[in-house]
Design an enzyme around this catalytic site. Structure first.
Site: not given
Length: 203
Positions: A34-36, A40
């Site tokens: 959900c937050d690549l 990260n």
């Protein structure tokens, strides 16, 4: 990348395949990151070429139906996340954006503010024009286009993306080794600074 003083398409293929492999492993278990984004994804240690995907703070399991919470970072967010109905395929979109940045130094969807960026994401407005794309293979552009398909049902899965011809061509030790101009990648330095500034403002 800038600090290394050199960068080639076979290195990019190695990095993207590692990211896809990690995310494919997650997706097999119905886990969506959900937050690549580049922040990260880290190297295992200084000087290492082994990548790790980190920060699963917004991750969720897809069990029945679709996810609806709107998580993500504006440059990397998939259009279906903005619509509030998405699954594992949103991660593939984000990897497509990361690959675009890795090969050109610029995001595919840019603008003067978050609103402009999101409008371009929704309109699917990006291009491979510019001198930085002159040195990039057609296979790379084809893979990006398939990962940035606005229809998540027609978008490549992480597992299928790993079988794309780009990896066969550029991970072959005897294959081509297209050097990417560091001049083209100079925007990476400023893009990272801009991202850090945005984070500070949000904080």
């Amino acid at each position: 990348i800038i600090g290394a003083g050199k960068f080639s398409e076979d290195t990019a293929a190695d990095y993207i395949s590692q990211i896809l492999s990690a995310i494919s492993h997650c997706h097999e278990r119905r886990l969506v990151h959900c937050d690549l984004k580049p922040e990260n994804i880290v190297f295992q240690s200084p000087g290492s070429d082994v990548l790790k995907v980190i920060d699963f703070g917004n991750a969720a399991f897809v069990t029945d139906g679709k996810l609806t919470n709107r998580f993500g970072t504006v440059y990397y967010i998939a259009p279906e996340v903005l619509a509030g109905s998405y699954d594992t395929q949103c991660d593939v979109w984000s990897i497509g954006v990361i690959m675009f940045i890795l090969l050109s130094g610029k995001p595919p969807f840019n603008g003067r503010n978050d609103h402009e960026i999101l409008m371009r994401v929704k309109a699917h407005r990006y291009s491979f024009e510019g001198k930085e794309w002159g040195m990039v293979s057609k296979e790379a552009k084809e893979l990006i286009a398939k990962m940035l398909n606005p229809d998540p049902g027609a978008r490549l899965s992480a597992k299928d993306a790993l079988s794309h011809a780009w990896f066969a061509k550029f991970k072959d030790p005897d294959g081509p080794n297209l050097r990417i101009s560091l001049q083209s990648l100079k925007p990476l330095r400023y893009f990272r600074a801009e991202s850090k500034f945005q984070q500070a403002v949000l904080y």
